[in-house]
Design a protein around this motif. Sequence first.
Motif, PDB file in Angstrom:
ATOM      1  N   UNK A 120       0.801  -1.229   0.000  1.00 28.33           N
ATOM      2  CA  UNK A 120       0.000   0.000   0.000  1.00 28.33           C
ATOM      3  C   UNK A 120       0.831   1.274   0.000  1.00 28.33           C
ATOM      4  N   UNK A 121       2.115   1.134   0.251  1.00 27.65           N
ATOM      5  CA  UNK A 121       2.954   2.334   0.313  1.00 27.65           C
ATOM      6  C   UNK A 121       3.271   2.906  -1.074  1.00 27.65           C
ATOM      7  N   UNK A 122       2.996   2.142  -2.106  1.00 29.36           N
ATOM      8  CA  UNK A 122       3.371   2.592  -3.461  1.00 29.36           C
ATOM      9  C   UNK A 122       2.505   3.759  -3.940  1.00 29.36           C
ATOM     10  N   UNK A 123       3.145   4.699  -4.625  1.00 26.99           N
ATOM     11  CA  UNK A 123       2.389   5.816  -5.211  1.00 26.99           C
ATOM     12  C   UNK A 123       1.725   5.339  -6.515  1.00 26.99           C
ATOM     13  N   UNK A 124       0.807   6.142  -7.008  1.00 34.89           N
ATOM     14  CA  UNK A 124       0.129   5.779  -8.250  1.00 34.89           C
ATOM     15  C   UNK A 124       1.138   5.578  -9.381  1.00 34.89           C
ATOM     16  N   UNK A 125       2.066   6.512  -9.498  1.00 31.92           N
ATOM     17  CA  UNK A 125       2.969   6.414 -10.648  1.00 31.92           C
ATOM     18  C   UNK A 125       3.930   5.243 -10.497  1.00 31.92           C
ATOM     19  N   UNK A 126       4.267   4.900  -9.277  1.00 27.90           N
ATOM     20  CA  UNK A 126       5.096   3.713  -9.073  1.00 27.90           C
ATOM     21  C   UNK A 126       4.331   2.454  -9.471  1.00 27.90           C
ATOM     22  N   UNK A 127       3.092   2.387  -9.022  1.00 24.14           N
ATOM     23  CA  UNK A 127       2.276   1.232  -9.382  1.00 24.14           C
ATOM     24  C   UNK A 127       2.083   1.148 -10.902  1.00 24.14           C
ATOM     25  N   UNK A 128       1.931   2.299 -11.478  1.00 26.02           N
ATOM     26  CA  UNK A 128       1.688   2.310 -12.922  1.00 26.02           C
ATOM     27  C   UNK A 128       2.892   1.767 -13.702  1.00 26.02           C
ATOM     28  N   UNK A 129       4.061   2.275 -13.393  1.00 29.73           N
ATOM     29  CA  UNK A 129       5.233   1.829 -14.151  1.00 29.73           C
ATOM     30  C   UNK A 129       5.528   0.344 -13.880  1.00 29.73           C
ATOM     31  N   UNK A 130       5.247  -0.086 -12.662  1.00 26.71           N
ATOM     32  CA  UNK A 130       5.407  -1.515 -12.381  1.00 26.71           C
ATOM     33  C   UNK A 130       4.408  -2.347 -13.179  1.00 26.71           C
TER      34      UNK A 130
END
Lengths: 221, 221, 221, 221
Positions: free
Chosen positions: D155-165
């Motif tokens: 849950x600590x991931x930001x939107x853009x981090x989740x997106x690129x992953x």
Amino acid sequence: MRTLTLQGRHEKASSRKGRKRVEVILNTARDILIDEGYAALSMRRIAKMSGITVGNLSYYYTSKQDLVQDLLEAVIQGYMGWWDDIMADDSLTPEQQFAKIISFIIDDLTTKETTHFFPELWALANHEPFAQEAMNTMYGHVRDMLMEMAQRINPALSVSEREILAVFMSSSFEGHTMFLGYGRRWSDRTPQISHIAIRSFLHLIKTATPENINGFDPAIA
Amino acid sequence: MRTLTLQGRHEKASSRKGRKRVEVILNTARDILIDEGYAALSMRRIAKMSGITVGNLSYYYTSKQDLVQDLLEAVIQGYMGWWDDIMADDSLTPEQQFAKIISFIIDDLTTKETTHFFPELWALANHEPFAQEAMNTMYGHVRDMLMEMAQRINPALSVSEREILAVFMSSSFEGHTMFLGYGRRWSDRTPQISHIAIRSFLHLIKTATPENINGFDPAIA
Amino acid sequence: MRTLTLQGRHEKASSRKGRKRVEVILNTARDILIDEGYAALSMRRIAKMSGITVGNLSYYYTSKQDLVQDLLEAVIQGYMGWWDDIMADDSLTPEQQFAKIISFIIDDLTTKETTHFFPELWALANHEPFAQEAMNTMYGHVRDMLMEMAQRINPALSVSEREILAVFMSSSFEGHTMFLGYGRRWSDRTPQISHIAIRSFLHLIKTATPENINGFDPAIA
Amino acid sequence: MRTLTLQGRHEKASSRKGRKRVEVILNTARDILIDEGYAALSMRRIAKMSGITVGNLSYYYTSKQDLVQDLLEAVIQGYMGWWDDIMADDSLTPEQQFAKIISFIIDDLTTKETTHFFPELWALANHEPFAQEAMNTMYGHVRDMLMEMAQRINPALSVSEREILAVFMSSSFEGHTMFLGYGRRWSDRTPQISHIAIRSFLHLIKTATPENINGFDPAIA
DNA sequence: AATGAATGAGCGTTCATTCAT
DNA sequence: TATGAATGAACGCTCATTCAT
């Protein structure tokens, strides 16, 4: 553009709804013919642009020829009889009536409808007897009118003289379609052409004799 | 019927075999156009009647328009320049030359080729720019010839007077196609029509003045 | 774009002229494939754009498959062996070499050639054995390289461990073609993706054991 | 193989008969695409194998693109949403859900349909905007799903981090199509690959930080 | 090495027409 | 009156391939 009205001849035009439909169909077909040419005049296209299905279209017209025949007659109808008022106008001399009619005809050649319709009709008449016939009927009326005018202007003319002059005159102004017509090179010269035509035709009518129609001697022309 | 010879313009007409093929193709296409109309002029039909396959046909003409354009130009070519001999004949007066040319033109209208070809061309010109252009080129030449004749007959005419007269005269005899043409109602009346046309045109040429072209007064016509 | 050079394999490439011709043909074919897709890659088009006739083209390549096969091999050739220099660079640690290679590969995905070529190759490989084979050969070399790098980074890995890791890694970056590729939505994110890929792959290489390849327990992942 | 059901979007699918026909057409088209490739997907072939005439086929689909667009959307539809049940299964931890989804995806790659369909789609997307769009829509949904899973796991991931992953992960497993796919060399290694993928992706999700996505230092990877 | 000519099959598309409902 | 579904033929065009020169 003229609005096509029905001929009574169509069987399906009995009810009010049917009459309205046929009217829409014919107007649509005319628009396609004028705007895109005979090659683009397909049953599908007429149906779609009329807002009905092909199936329903062929309820009204069982074949394409059936429709085209009706179309030609309806369009041609619109080109006839308009000269009656002019011919009945007593305030004009016969020569003025004649001049007015010729002017009207030549002006009309520059409309898109006329410019596009007639060459299609003439081409069709080469291979479709029904088109030939529609054409003959129409030009018959035009000739009758021209013969009547010729008689008013020069009562001495015989029927056959008037007839051949009418053929010559109607051929002559029809031929201007391709030169004065909509989008054609000389369309802005209708005034001069009208003037020439009127002067030339009046001279013909007034000077026609059996000899100068049937014999030929450039020296006396 | 005239036999179409090649324009040099076609790329595939370099070798003898290619030249022969293109000639056959164009003659076949012309025959179909004349006999059955533009609607029947399909690549398949041309190929079959030329004794070749569609594939091979489109080796010579990459598109139908390409072929039709070539066809129109080739046919039109055959209609041009024949008047040069007449105009060069010193034994005739200008008026006799003129009369002879008009007679020839009007006689030609009664041939099947001419009667059928031109309406197709005119109809095509309504929607196909290349047909318009071919038409313009041809009638330009005809007008040039008529203007030259008008000058010989009446040297007093200005260029613009001769021009508008040429437009009127060429329109006028073109229009007879539909009435005197092959299979048409008045085709046996060419002699009289020729006679009328010649007399009428000569009168126009001899009497044209700025006033009676641009002004209008039926009383003095 | 890379310039395709000939493989010796082509029989007609013996003379200097022949060699040059084949080179032109293949480069033209590659351009069409990249710019317009396999569907547009016709013999006619290749011939025309190469400035020769179809007849002559089929002197060099007796069938389309023959040509395409040569084309695939030639294009693929250009994608191979460039990593040798990097791997031979002693100034870099194996991990740095690896990072550099992965970066190069991912950057290359964004070129139009790569983005367009590979999906065509993969699609072709579905139904054309020769395309399958070309593909296998190429990816075999890539895997060999990746296996060598894996060994340098983690000498403890067995052959089969290195092999499966190589399959995973090469699949993984190939898959980015459709997302990072030329004109694709994420093409400006190559730096981050490169970074993630490198970190992820290095972690895999360094931590691979028989258990965590063949067994599965999310708790210990 | 999945049976394609209709999208409501098709106009001719209103009546029961029409709906059935469209269904048959789309299934036939899909079969051809899968079994023989896009190059073999012709209107004629679809018609013949659907047991109807070309005329009737183009009553349902006025153009090939119209049909192909519908086909792509219908096929893609079948690939979407199946993960909802897994994600809603409370008896599994997020990591177990994730593992299950990845396994399913990778297993699916080995089916003939998936192996053959996607490369055709990717190749088509190079030159056909409508294919691009269909592709983008689909992968958008996949990314949404992956982003949701990433959030559940870390849950600590930001939107853009989740997106690129998500981009990295979906690219990564798509790339396996050509290696694990139907008839491809490594198709019997899906278990190991699944295992590697899950372990690798989970590690990425759990350890992603802004630095290790945007910065790069192989020493600390 | 190269050209020009040709074939035959296939392409996507449109057509007039028919007919059950 | 009207629709929806279907046929079968034709359309312009492109294709890979072949072959004499």
